[in-house]
Write a protein that holds these residues in place. Sequence first.
Motif, PDB file in Angstrom:
ATOM      1  N   LYS A  45       0.827  -1.218   0.000  1.00  0.00           N
ATOM      2  CA  LYS A  45       0.000   0.000   0.000  1.00  0.00           C
ATOM      3  C   LYS A  45       0.864   1.273   0.000  1.00  0.00           C
ATOM      4  O   LYS A  45       0.748   2.121   0.894  1.00  0.00           O
ATOM      5  N   PRO A  46       1.692   1.463  -1.006  1.00  0.00           N
ATOM      6  CA  PRO A  46       2.541   2.663  -1.037  1.00  0.00           C
ATOM      7  C   PRO A  46       1.721   3.916  -1.313  1.00  0.00           C
ATOM      8  O   PRO A  46       0.607   3.846  -1.854  1.00  0.00           O
ATOM      9  N   ASP A  47       2.286   5.056  -0.954  1.00  0.00           N
ATOM     10  CA  ASP A  47       1.625   6.332  -1.209  1.00  0.00           C
ATOM     11  C   ASP A  47       2.043   6.930  -2.541  1.00  0.00           C
ATOM     12  O   ASP A  47       1.382   7.837  -3.056  1.00  0.00           O
ATOM     13  N   LEU A  48       3.154   6.415  -3.100  1.00  0.00           N
ATOM     14  CA  LEU A  48       3.634   6.879  -4.398  1.00  0.00           C
ATOM     15  C   LEU A  48       4.528   5.799  -4.985  1.00  0.00           C
ATOM     16  O   LEU A  48       5.215   5.085  -4.252  1.00  0.00           O
ATOM     17  N   VAL A  49       4.521   5.662  -6.317  1.00  0.00           N
ATOM     18  CA  VAL A  49       5.325   4.647  -7.003  1.00  0.00           C
ATOM     19  C   VAL A  49       6.304   5.327  -7.954  1.00  0.00           C
ATOM     20  O   VAL A  49       5.909   6.202  -8.734  1.00  0.00           O
ATOM     21  N   LEU A  50       7.572   4.922  -7.881  1.00  0.00           N
ATOM     22  CA  LEU A  50       8.574   5.304  -8.871  1.00  0.00           C
ATOM     23  C   LEU A  50       8.760   4.101  -9.784  1.00  0.00           C
ATOM     24  O   LEU A  50       9.137   3.016  -9.329  1.00  0.00           O
ATOM     25  N   MET A  51       8.500   4.263 -11.072  1.00  0.00           N
ATOM     26  CA  MET A  51       8.435   3.128 -11.999  1.00  0.00           C
ATOM     27  C   MET A  51       9.382   3.300 -13.190  1.00  0.00           C
ATOM     28  O   MET A  51       9.285   4.283 -13.936  1.00  0.00           O
ATOM     29  N   TYR A  62       3.006  -1.828 -18.525  1.00  0.00           N
ATOM     30  CA  TYR A  62       2.089  -2.908 -18.132  1.00  0.00           C
ATOM     31  C   TYR A  62       1.667  -2.743 -16.673  1.00  0.00           C
ATOM     32  O   TYR A  62       0.470  -2.793 -16.344  1.00  0.00           O
ATOM     33  N   TRP A  63       2.672  -2.530 -15.782  1.00  0.00           N
ATOM     34  CA  TRP A  63       2.355  -2.436 -14.353  1.00  0.00           C
ATOM     35  C   TRP A  63       1.608  -1.144 -14.038  1.00  0.00           C
ATOM     36  O   TRP A  63       0.751  -1.113 -13.150  1.00  0.00           O
ATOM     37  N   ASN A  64       1.898  -0.079 -14.761  1.00  0.00           N
ATOM     38  CA  ASN A  64       1.141   1.159 -14.606  1.00  0.00           C
ATOM     39  C   ASN A  64      -0.339   0.915 -14.900  1.00  0.00           C
ATOM     40  O   ASN A  64      -1.227   1.349 -14.157  1.00  0.00           O
ATOM     41  N   LYS A  65      -0.593   0.189 -15.997  1.00  0.00           N
ATOM     42  CA  LYS A  65      -1.975  -0.115 -16.384  1.00  0.00           C
ATOM     43  C   LYS A  65      -2.679  -0.957 -15.318  1.00  0.00           C
ATOM     44  O   LYS A  65      -3.828  -0.705 -14.961  1.00  0.00           O
ATOM     45  N   LYS A  66      -1.963  -1.966 -14.780  1.00  0.00           N
ATOM     46  CA  LYS A  66      -2.553  -2.845 -13.754  1.00  0.00           C
ATOM     47  C   LYS A  66      -2.875  -2.048 -12.484  1.00  0.00           C
ATOM     48  O   LYS A  66      -3.938  -2.229 -11.883  1.00  0.00           O
ATOM     49  N   ILE A  67      -1.959  -1.162 -12.095  1.00  0.00           N
ATOM     50  CA  ILE A  67      -2.201  -0.356 -10.895  1.00  0.00           C
ATOM     51  C   ILE A  67      -3.399   0.561 -11.099  1.00  0.00           C
ATOM     52  O   ILE A  67      -4.264   0.700 -10.230  1.00  0.00           O
ATOM     53  N   ARG A  68      -3.472   1.172 -12.295  1.00  0.00           N
ATOM     54  CA  ARG A  68      -4.564   2.121 -12.561  1.00  0.00           C
ATOM     55  C   ARG A  68      -5.934   1.445 -12.643  1.00  0.00           C
ATOM     56  O   ARG A  68      -6.962   2.104 -12.554  1.00  0.00           O
ATOM     57  N   GLU A  69      -5.963   0.136 -12.807  1.00  0.00           N
ATOM     58  CA  GLU A  69      -7.244  -0.572 -12.819  1.00  0.00           C
ATOM     59  C   GLU A  69      -7.921  -0.534 -11.455  1.00  0.00           C
ATOM     60  O   GLU A  69      -9.146  -0.655 -11.361  1.00  0.00           O
ATOM     61  N   THR A  70      -7.113  -0.375 -10.397  1.00  0.00           N
ATOM     62  CA  THR A  70      -7.679  -0.430  -9.044  1.00  0.00           C
ATOM     63  C   THR A  70      -7.297   0.742  -8.154  1.00  0.00           C
ATOM     64  O   THR A  70      -7.843   0.885  -7.062  1.00  0.00           O
ATOM     65  N   SER A  71      -6.341   1.576  -8.594  1.00  0.00           N
ATOM     66  CA  SER A  71      -5.821   2.598  -7.688  1.00  0.00           C
ATOM     67  C   SER A  71      -5.428   3.868  -8.446  1.00  0.00           C
ATOM     68  O   SER A  71      -4.981   3.813  -9.591  1.00  0.00           O
ATOM     69  N   GLN A  72      -5.550   5.003  -7.756  1.00  0.00           N
ATOM     70  CA  GLN A  72      -5.089   6.285  -8.283  1.00  0.00           C
ATOM     71  C   GLN A  72      -3.826   6.763  -7.568  1.00  0.00           C
ATOM     72  O   GLN A  72      -3.487   7.944  -7.594  1.00  0.00           O
ATOM     73  N   THR A  73      -3.125   5.831  -6.930  1.00  0.00           N
ATOM     74  CA  THR A  73      -1.852   6.165  -6.278  1.00  0.00           C
ATOM     75  C   THR A  73      -0.932   6.852  -7.284  1.00  0.00           C
ATOM     76  O   THR A  73      -0.771   6.373  -8.407  1.00  0.00           O
ATOM     77  N   PRO A  74      -0.326   7.994  -6.931  1.00  0.00           N
ATOM     78  CA  PRO A  74       0.533   8.703  -7.886  1.00  0.00           C
ATOM     79  C   PRO A  74       1.723   7.864  -8.352  1.00  0.00           C
ATOM     80  O   PRO A  74       2.319   7.130  -7.565  1.00  0.00           O
ATOM     81  N   ILE A  75       2.035   7.984  -9.643  1.00  0.00           N
ATOM     82  CA  ILE A  75       3.129   7.218 -10.256  1.00  0.00           C
ATOM     83  C   ILE A  75       4.039   8.191 -11.012  1.00  0.00           C
ATOM     84  O   ILE A  75       3.574   9.010 -11.796  1.00  0.00           O
ATOM     85  N   ILE A  76       5.334   8.085 -10.741  1.00  0.00           N
ATOM     86  CA  ILE A  76       6.337   8.836 -11.491  1.00  0.00           C
ATOM     87  C   ILE A  76       7.199   7.844 -12.262  1.00  0.00           C
ATOM     88  O   ILE A  76       7.784   6.940 -11.657  1.00  0.00           O
ATOM     89  N   PHE A  77       7.263   7.995 -13.577  1.00  0.00           N
ATOM     90  CA  PHE A  77       8.161   7.150 -14.364  1.00  0.00           C
ATOM     91  C   PHE A  77       9.576   7.712 -14.300  1.00  0.00           C
ATOM     92  O   PHE A  77       9.784   8.925 -14.396  1.00  0.00           O
ATOM     93  N   ILE A  78      10.552   6.818 -14.124  1.00  0.00           N
ATOM     94  CA  ILE A  78      11.966   7.184 -14.197  1.00  0.00           C
ATOM     95  C   ILE A  78      12.581   6.275 -15.257  1.00  0.00           C
ATOM     96  O   ILE A  78      12.603   5.066 -15.106  1.00  0.00           O
ATOM     97  N   SER A  79      13.070   6.863 -16.340  1.00  0.00           N
ATOM     98  CA  SER A  79      13.505   6.011 -17.441  1.00  0.00           C
ATOM     99  C   SER A  79      14.524   6.697 -18.338  1.00  0.00           C
ATOM    100  O   SER A  79      14.534   7.918 -18.473  1.00  0.00           O
ATOM    101  N   SER A  80      15.388   5.859 -18.936  1.00  0.00           N
ATOM    102  CA  SER A  80      16.330   6.367 -19.945  1.00  0.00           C
ATOM    103  C   SER A  80      15.646   6.462 -21.308  1.00  0.00           C
ATOM    104  O   SER A  80      16.194   7.028 -22.254  1.00  0.00           O
ATOM    105  N   ARG A  81      14.443   5.888 -21.430  1.00  0.00           N
ATOM    106  CA  ARG A  81      13.666   6.013 -22.662  1.00  0.00           C
ATOM    107  C   ARG A  81      12.970   7.368 -22.637  1.00  0.00           C
ATOM    108  O   ARG A  81      11.945   7.539 -21.985  1.00  0.00           O
ATOM    109  N   ASN A  82      13.565   8.328 -23.319  1.00  0.00           N
ATOM    110  CA  ASN A  82      13.083   9.701 -23.169  1.00  0.00           C
ATOM    111  C   ASN A  82      12.512  10.292 -24.456  1.00  0.00           C
ATOM    112  O   ASN A  82      12.562  11.492 -24.677  1.00  0.00           O
TER     113      ASN A  82
END
Length: 224
Positions: A45-51, A62-82
């Motif tokens: 039950k995190p309050d924020l996700v770094l993905m 994929y995991w962003n989509k799964k989380i959004r199916e049940t939760s609005q917990t804030p998500i920040i993407f961190i990636s070299s794909r820019n």
Amino acid sequence: MFKIMIVEDDQTIAKLIAENIEKWNLKAYVIQHFEQVMTEFVHEKPDLVLMDINLPVFDGFYWNKKIRETSQTPIIFISSRNTNMDMVMAMNMGADDFVNKPFSMEVLLAKINALLRRTYNYQDSNANFLEHNGLKLNLQNGDAQINGQEIALSKNEYKLLQFMMRQHGKIISRDRLLRELWEDERFVDDNTLTVNVNRLRRKIEKAGLKNYIVTKVGQGYLLP
């Protein structure tokens, strides 16, 4: 205390992020089993996700989509794909922000705190002061206060006290303190750290707080 879940398969980066998050009195949880991200999300039950986007088994989208199916917990993407497409996909799929690698840790922490404030009406107490066991540290002017008495600190004493207060309850090695206070500890006499700690300890004790900084022989220092 807010919990931040870190979904990053580069363990060096994940550990670095976790260490810096915990300096700001936030709790870090690092994913280890990348086929069970959703299971661990539900359990922790995190309050924020770094993905991260590039992950083993399934990618971050994929995991962003799964989380959004049940939760609005804030998500920040961190990636070299820019690429613009990656950023657009992330935001369209419900992510709240996107940080490119390599990133500034200060920028990432600022984004985390800003998103926590927006989401939870969270007032970041770290913005102006740190408090622990009767000592209040002013992060704006670098002074400390004990029972209304102001204590003037040198630049190094302030940096030392701030770091130790953020790590209170944990034994901090001398090597780690040297790394935190000086960019290249190879050129700093180990005795310099001892001098700074002793000066800081005397100032705190003179203001009325005894045993605020505890020496753990052979291990380092502790703010209990």
